[in-house]
Design an enzyme around this catalytic site. Structure first.
Site, PDB file in Angstrom:
ATOM      1  N   LYS A 124       0.759  -0.988   0.042  1.00  0.00           N
ATOM      2  CA  LYS A 124      -0.140   0.161  -0.074  1.00  0.00           C
ATOM      3  C   LYS A 124       0.828   1.401  -0.357  1.00  0.00           C
ATOM      4  CE  LYS A 124      -2.609  -3.178   2.603  1.00  0.00           C
ATOM      5  NZ  LYS A 124      -3.212  -3.582   3.780  1.00  0.00           N
ATOM      6  N   VAL A 151      -6.735  -2.590  -1.269  1.00  0.00           N
ATOM      7  CA  VAL A 151      -7.626  -2.079  -1.749  1.00  0.00           C
ATOM      8  C   VAL A 151      -8.763  -3.380  -1.314  1.00  0.00           C
ATOM      9  CG1 VAL A 151      -9.607  -0.571  -1.215  1.00  0.00           C
ATOM     10  CG2 VAL A 151      -7.225   0.014  -1.599  1.00  0.00           C
ATOM     11  N   ALA A 153      -8.740  -6.151  -0.645  1.00  0.00           N
ATOM     12  CA  ALA A 153      -8.203  -7.633  -0.934  1.00  0.00           C
ATOM     13  C   ALA A 153      -9.074  -8.327  -2.435  1.00  0.00           C
ATOM     14  CB  ALA A 153      -8.118  -8.557  -0.082  1.00  0.00           C
ATOM     15  N   GLU A 208      -1.602  -6.912  10.106  1.00  0.00           N
ATOM     16  CA  GLU A 208      -0.152  -6.606   9.227  1.00  0.00           C
ATOM     17  C   GLU A 208       0.655  -7.489   9.933  1.00  0.00           C
ATOM     18  OE1 GLU A 208       0.431  -5.047   6.432  1.00  0.00           O
ATOM     19  OE2 GLU A 208      -1.994  -5.626   6.372  1.00  0.00           O
ATOM     20  N   ASP A 219      -3.322   1.785   8.697  1.00  0.00           N
ATOM     21  CA  ASP A 219      -3.592   0.586   7.396  1.00  0.00           C
ATOM     22  C   ASP A 219      -4.834   1.535   6.535  1.00  0.00           C
ATOM     23  OD1 ASP A 219      -3.427  -2.283   6.017  1.00  0.00           O
ATOM     24  OD2 ASP A 219      -5.283  -2.584   6.679  1.00  0.00           O
ATOM     25  N   LYS A 223      -5.684   2.471   2.531  1.00  0.00           N
ATOM     26  CA  LYS A 223      -6.742   1.945   1.505  1.00  0.00           C
ATOM     27  C   LYS A 223      -7.579   2.837   0.845  1.00  0.00           C
ATOM     28  CE  LYS A 223      -6.167  -2.339   3.086  1.00  0.00           C
ATOM     29  NZ  LYS A 223      -6.764  -3.291   4.380  1.00  0.00           N
TER      30      LYS A 223
END
Ligand code: HSE
Length: 333
Positions: A124, A151, A153, A208, A219, A223
């Site tokens: 990312k 973003v 998955a 993570e 995170d 995204k």
């Protein structure tokens, strides 16, 4: 049959999951798309294994499982000490796949694009900080730069915004984009404490490696930044307001529940404004997701409200996005 040479960077959980899909679904890809994939190099933190004739993925997976690093594999293969930058220049490949956590990977993404190679990534930070530069370079070189798995998955929110809805103007996106925080909040609802819930999320491979990015909302912020870039215009993570779930107490979670609501880490993306913060959402809201699901409600001028919901984390779920991009890039090349 079209043969596509792949250079894989990152052989941790996601890299292994992608390799398994390429191995197990090779016949399906040949029959459905007329494409054959040849993985010519694999890099992990111990070194780069490079074989222009193609690496036996089955063996690579066994070596990694048994020895924990590719550099242990010295019988049939040369192991090189290339930096990623050297590797993308040196190794002849059509597509470079980055499934690492390298925060500085944008540099070698750029190098790969300048070499005329397509780039696919689930990483990312390169997008959250260098979107404009990277996508412009890809356009200039006319090579694919694809990042579906960054973003939600494999749930195709990026494809939806980048390749569909082309006549629509997006007005707003409300989304739950981090599975670890959903998991922790929902475990807190049933009485588990924060630390135990986090440990469970780590054991499930949702969090993570360093879960602080999940907890602090970073995170989800990455995204949401990427969604803004795709739906509106390039911004960077520095422009985003982020508050994670570190301060959410079990009491707040239970009080919300008593009101028929649930606390979720919600990202709101509007033109020029991206925020991530814990919010109470009604239990019947599409954002009241559970387990490892993500959801995004996309509001556009023509279509109104569109809901996309599905797995937002997990290994084969992330591999779904990466492999889909590999096929997309291959059909374009
Ligand atoms: N740690 C991430 C999450 C996984 O919890 O959603 C995929 O980005």
């Amino acid at each position: 049959m079209k043969e596509i040479k792949l250079s894989l960077f990152g052989f941790g959980n996601v890299g292994k999951a992608v390799s398994r899909v390429l191995l197990e679904k090779g016949v399906f890809f040949r029959e459905k798309y007329g494409v054959e994939f040849k993985v010519v190099s694999i890099a992990d933190t111990s070194g780069v294994v490079w074989l222009p004739e193609g690496i036996d993925l089955r063996e690579a997976l066994i070596i990694r499982e048994n020895f924990g690093k590719l550099s242990a594999w010295t019988n049939d293969y040369e192991v090189y000490n290339f930096t990623p930058d050297e590797a993308v220049r040196e190794i002849d490949a059509d597509v470079v796949i980055d499934v690492t956590n390298d925060r500085n990977a944008w540099r070698w993404h750029l190098a790969a694009l300048r070499e005329g190679k397509g780039v696919i990534t689930s990483n990312k930070p390169p997008l959250a900080f260098h979107y404009a530069e990277l996508t412009k370079e890809a356009e200039r070189r006319d090579v694919p730069y694809l990042f579906e798995a960054t973003v939600m998955a494999g749930t195709p929110v990026i494809g939806l915004l980048r390749e569909n809805l082309l006549g629509d103007a997006v007005e707003r996106i409300d989304a739950v984009l981090n599975a670890t925080t959903t998991f922790i909040l929902s475990r807190m609802e049933v009485g588990l404490n924060f630390e135990d819930a986090l440990r469970e999320a780590q054991a499930l491979g949702i969090a993570e490696r360093d879960p602080s990015g999940d907890i602090l909302g970073i995170d989800a912020g990455y995204k949401a930044t990427i969604l803004h870039c795709v739906a509106f215009s390039p911004v960077t993570f520095d422009e985003v307001r982020v508050r994670g779930i570190a301060e959410v107490t079990p009491d707040e979670v239970r009080r919300a529940r008593a009101k028929g609501k649930t606390v979720r880490l919600v990202a709101t993306v509007e033109r020029g404004e991206v925020t991530v913060e814990p919010k109470e959402v009604p239990l019947e809201s599409p954002l009241a997701v559970g387990s490892h699901e993500n959801a995004a409600v996309i509001k556009t001028d023509l279509l109104g409200e569109l809901l996309i919901k599905g797995a937002g984390a997990g290994l084969k779920e992330t591999a779904s996005g990466v492999v889909s991009d590999i096929i997309k890039a291959s059909l374009r090349l």
